[in-house]
Write a protein that holds these residues in place. Structure first.
Motif, PDB file in Angstrom:
ATOM      1  N   ALA A 457       3.876   3.841   1.312  1.00  0.00           N
ATOM      2  CA  ALA A 457       3.798   4.300  -0.192  1.00  0.00           C
ATOM      3  C   ALA A 457       4.927   3.627  -0.752  1.00  0.00           C
ATOM      4  O   ALA A 457       5.181   4.019  -1.947  1.00  0.00           O
ATOM      5  CB  ALA A 457       4.231   5.844  -0.247  1.00  0.00           C
ATOM      6  N   MET A 509      -2.752   1.635  -0.424  1.00  0.00           N
ATOM      7  CA  MET A 509      -3.073   3.102   0.119  1.00  0.00           C
ATOM      8  C   MET A 509      -4.088   3.842  -0.665  1.00  0.00           C
ATOM      9  O   MET A 509      -5.168   4.259  -0.239  1.00  0.00           O
ATOM     10  CB  MET A 509      -2.105   4.151   0.199  1.00  0.00           C
ATOM     11  N   SER A 510      -4.121   3.491  -2.108  1.00  0.00           N
ATOM     12  CA  SER A 510      -4.981   4.024  -3.074  1.00  0.00           C
ATOM     13  C   SER A 510      -5.665   3.301  -3.897  1.00  0.00           C
ATOM     14  O   SER A 510      -6.385   3.921  -5.002  1.00  0.00           O
ATOM     15  CB  SER A 510      -4.018   5.115  -3.869  1.00  0.00           C
ATOM     16  N   GLU A 535      -8.149   7.000   1.047  1.00  0.00           N
ATOM     17  CA  GLU A 535      -7.000   6.142   1.200  1.00  0.00           C
ATOM     18  C   GLU A 535      -7.399   5.105   1.941  1.00  0.00           C
ATOM     19  O   GLU A 535      -7.929   5.229   3.211  1.00  0.00           O
ATOM     20  CB  GLU A 535      -6.088   7.171   2.402  1.00  0.00           C
ATOM     21  N   THR A 537      -7.090   1.400   4.347  1.00  0.00           N
ATOM     22  CA  THR A 537      -6.463   1.009   5.357  1.00  0.00           C
ATOM     23  C   THR A 537      -6.568  -0.399   5.571  1.00  0.00           C
ATOM     24  O   THR A 537      -5.777  -1.110   6.078  1.00  0.00           O
ATOM     25  CB  THR A 537      -7.058   1.679   6.703  1.00  0.00           C
ATOM     26  N   THR A 551     -11.204   3.058   5.508  1.00  0.00           N
ATOM     27  CA  THR A 551     -10.584   4.143   4.872  1.00  0.00           C
ATOM     28  C   THR A 551      -9.915   5.145   6.115  1.00  0.00           C
ATOM     29  O   THR A 551     -10.484   5.110   7.283  1.00  0.00           O
ATOM     30  CB  THR A 551     -11.174   4.983   3.973  1.00  0.00           C
ATOM     31  N   SER A 552      -8.929   5.887   5.762  1.00  0.00           N
ATOM     32  CA  SER A 552      -8.283   6.759   6.899  1.00  0.00           C
ATOM     33  C   SER A 552      -8.993   8.116   6.818  1.00  0.00           C
ATOM     34  O   SER A 552      -8.778   8.976   7.900  1.00  0.00           O
ATOM     35  CB  SER A 552      -6.854   7.238   6.431  1.00  0.00           C
ATOM     36  N   ASN A 553      -9.986   8.269   6.139  1.00  0.00           N
ATOM     37  CA  ASN A 553     -10.605   9.714   5.987  1.00  0.00           C
ATOM     38  C   ASN A 553     -12.127   9.674   5.645  1.00  0.00           C
ATOM     39  O   ASN A 553     -12.744  10.597   5.665  1.00  0.00           O
ATOM     40  CB  ASN A 553      -9.822  10.465   5.192  1.00  0.00           C
ATOM     41  N   ASN A 584     -11.970   7.997  10.360  1.00  0.00           N
ATOM     42  CA  ASN A 584     -10.753   7.299  10.422  1.00  0.00           C
ATOM     43  C   ASN A 584     -10.791   5.876  11.101  1.00  0.00           C
ATOM     44  O   ASN A 584     -11.039   5.684  12.178  1.00  0.00           O
ATOM     45  CB  ASN A 584      -9.725   8.140  11.043  1.00  0.00           C
TER      46      ASN A 584
END
Length: 712
Positions: A457, A509-510, A535, A537, A551-553, A584
């Motif tokens: 972040a 991240m975003s 999020e 990656t 992405t992480s999710n 993930n």
């Protein structure tokens, strides 16, 4: 042995069917969460890396692409109706005979977001009972419908006192909470019409001295057919047992633990260790790089490197002792794996060492450590930190960076092992991912994501550093100029360059953003429909300009600039429902040689084979590596899945004729993307007649012809 043959046939069908677009995975099927008998000879296991089938001589691992839609499972149960798998979040799937071995029966519980209890599902008659962290669900297997969920046992709300275990014996259902074991009488034949099923007062607390068979407890002794087993293989060094479950089969007894599978043969009383997976698996992968010869390199958090393709996986090997990047691999999103066309590989282990490897690794050609007194500055005393690396723009070596509280530096490592440094080039102290290229004057342009801190972040920007070509300065990096681009927060964590449009894409991240050559800031696309709460990656690009974003999710997104406009991205979404091993995704790598998209996960890797991912730009040109060819010849429809014509250009037209010269099938446009055509042997009337056939491939003025035989 009919059951064994059945499983083999199902696996063969799953591999052969739908060869045009194919999902697959290499995973570590551990830890084992639950076990159940499977047929007369086998056992089936619920794991974090898929559903694993095992006998003393056979093995299969089922993932999302086999119809499961996920790969994390907490329970398996076997009844007269069939075999069922229950996922981490309550998806219910049934084993079946068909092209895909598994069929999802229900996804209704998944939306609740509550985890199931490992080894916490039971089936009696038509009723499946699933223990969640905060509820108990009753499901009708005969109608594939949820009956009811309850959230209290006696006076205990399950959201506060969660279930630890659940078993059924006869007409009784037992649940273990931290406060003790509760039991309820069940009318299993009439559960769907039981009006008092949700009545919490019908549960009774058992006396503390009453034990319930089936609840997990450490085996003080392992007893099989009245014989106490003492083989050291079954026990840890401290004397505790590795075994949690015993399952009988026709030929012996399976002895299963969270990380172990043993088999006690009834005939000769020998104990077989069935723990190891047939073939290699990559481990916990956080970084991927496609190689110029096809296939992919995978780096794991514990410091291993391996090479794999859709046809198999090499053995992962440690690179430098047993050191690895561990939690830094994820916390920092390290991208330090780089490769050159001559099979050299660069890699960094956080804080300790930089490695140059040969033969795609793991052979170390040379290394340099933070303690060796080289020209770069250390982040801490005797502690070097790099987040990214990239090949030098002329492929003369590798570029990486060194974090420093005085401003980060750039390191140039030649193929001969020479180390050249430009210290304190960056204004921020932590450098990130990198990319390099040559400008029109031969200068080196190096893009570096910079951060003001050591977390994802952290704020920062995108630095563009220009060096005169080192070969004109004795190999040294001198006279740098620095330009920093803003426009995206937080700092970028991955990047990919679009050489056709001279455009750099980055993800934080975003956010996702791009930098055009004439712009002074990073630009965020105005339209990315379908990407909410993501999020990011990782990012990579295929040969057609499509972006693949991990992405992480939420799995993977394929983003296509609409009519070439980077400001409007058309979104295609892939998740475990499509075939991903896990939603993930730590990294993405596109292999344009074999036409494969690769995805890194905690439990291994998954892959997606698509013809349009292959780079066919040189096919049917003077620089083509292969000529047009066809296989299999002879072609046997029904036995062979598809007839393939390979090595063709993307703009080709392909025609298939029978011996009499009649046109049977033609292909163009999307059908020929990726340099090959696949035909199922069918025309409008069905499977074509046996005999001699001809194909004609045309691309511009070039024409390639061939003949083949079809045999029924």
């Amino acid at each position: 042995m009919k059951f064994k043959f059945l499983v083999f046939c199902l696996l063969l069908l799953a591999v052969c069917a739908g060869a045009t677009d194919k999902w697959g995975a290499f995973s570590d099927p551990f830890p084992i969460r639950d076990a159940a008998p499977f047929g007369e000879y086998g056992v089936i296991l619920a794991t974090d890396g898929g559903i694993r089938y095992r006998t003393p001589i056979e093995e299969a691992i089922f993932h999302s692409e086999n119809g499961l839609e996920t790969s994390r499972f907490n329970a398996v149960v076997t009844t007269e109706l069939g075999t069922y798998a229950i996922s981490e979040y309550g998806l219910i799937a049934q084993f079946q005979q068909g092209v895909k071995p598994w069929t999802v029966l229900s996804r209704s519980y998944v939306k609740n977001g509550a985890r199931t209890v490992p080894h916490g599902s039971v089936a009696v008659g038509n009723v499946l009972v699933i223990a969640f962290e905060d509820r108990i669900a009753f499901f009708d297997l005969s109608k594939n419908l949820s009956i009811l969920t309850i959230e209290r046992v006696a006076t205990r709300p399950l959201s506060i006192t969660p279930i630890r275990e659940m078993v059924a014996h006869g007409d009784s259902l037992y649940v273990r909470l931290d406060e003790g074991v509760y039991v309820r009488k069940m009318d299993w034949a009439n559960v769907p019409t039981d009006k008092r099923l949700s009545d919490p007062t019908l549960w009774s607390l058992l006396p503390s001295d009453v034990s319930v068979e089936g609840f997990e407890k450490p085996f003080t002794q392992i007893v099989v057919n009245s014989e106490v087993l003492t083989d050291p293989i079954l026990f840890h060094e401290d004397g505790s047992s590795k075994v949690k479950w015993q399952i009988e089969s026709k030929e012996g007894t399976y002895l299963i633990g969270s990380e172990y599978i043993f088999f006690h043969k009834r005939a000769d009383k020998k104990i077989l260790d069935l723990t190891e997976v047939d073939g290699n698996t990559p481990g916990e992968v956080y970084e991927l790089r496609a190689t110029p010869v096809g296939g992919v390199l995978a780096a794991t958090v514990d410091g291993k490197l391996s090479h794999g393709s859709v046809n198999g996986w090499g053995e992962p090997q440690y690179l430098y002792g047993t050191l690895g990047n561990e939690f830094n691999a994820y916390q920092i999103r390290m991208k330090t794996l780089s490769i050159l066309p001559d099979e050299r590989v660069f890699y960094h282990i956080w804080g300790f060492v930089y490695l140059v490897l040969s033969n795609w690794g793991p052979d170390i050609e040379y290394y340099f450590r933070a303690t060796d007194g080289y020209c770069f500055e250390n982040y801490l005393e005797n502690y070097a930190v790099s987040v990214g690396s990239t090949p030098a723009p002329d492929n003369s070596g590798f570029l990486t960076t060194a974090a420093s509280k005085n401003g980060y530096g750039v390191i140039y490592v030649t193929k001969d092992g020479e180390i050249h440094c430009a210290n304190r080039v960056g204004e921020q102290w932590v450098p990130g991912v990198m990319y390099s290229k040559l400008d029109d004057d031969g200068n080196w342009l190096i893009y570096v994501a910079s951060r003001n801190g050591n977390v994802l972040a952290s704020e920062g920007g995108l630095d563009l550093i220009k060096f005169p070509a080192p070969k004109a300065n004795g190999g040294e990096l001198v006279n740098p100029t620095l330009k920093t681009y803003r426009g995206i927060t937080p700092s970028p964590i991955d990047m990919v360059y679009d050489s056709l449009n001279n455009r750099l894409w980055v993800v934080s991240m975003s956010n996702i953003a791009y930098l055009d050559a004439e712009e002074d800031t990073l630009l965020i696309p105005s339209s990315t429909n379908g990407m909410l709460g993501v999020e990011f990656t990782s990012i990579d690009m295929d040969v057609r300009g499509n972006l693949w974003v991990g992405t992480s999710n939420q799995g993977v997104f394929r983003l296509t600039p609409k009519k070439g406009d980077p400001d409007v991205l058309q979104v295609e979404h892939f998740t475990t429902k499509d075939g991903l091993l896990d939603n993930n995704v730590a990294d993405v790598a596109i292999d344009p040689v074999l036409g494969v998209a690769w995805f890194a996960h905690e439990k291994g890797v998954s892959f997606y084979v698509r013809n349009d991912l292959r780079d066919a730009r040189k096919d049917m040109t003077d620089s083509a590596k292969i000529d047009v060819y066809a296989y299999p010849v002879p072609f046997r429809p029904g036995l062979h899945a598809l007839f393939t014509i390979d090595g063709i250009a993307d703009n080709s037209t392909v025609a298939i004729y029978n011996r009499g010269g009649a046109l049977i099938k033609s292909f163009r446009g999307k059908d020929v993307l990726g340099g090959k055509v696949e035909w199922d042997g069918m025309d409008k009337s069905g499977v074509v007649a046996p005999g001699v056939y001809y194909y004609v491939v045309k691309s511009g003025s070039k024409v390639k012809k061939g003949k083949f035989i079809i045999i029924h």
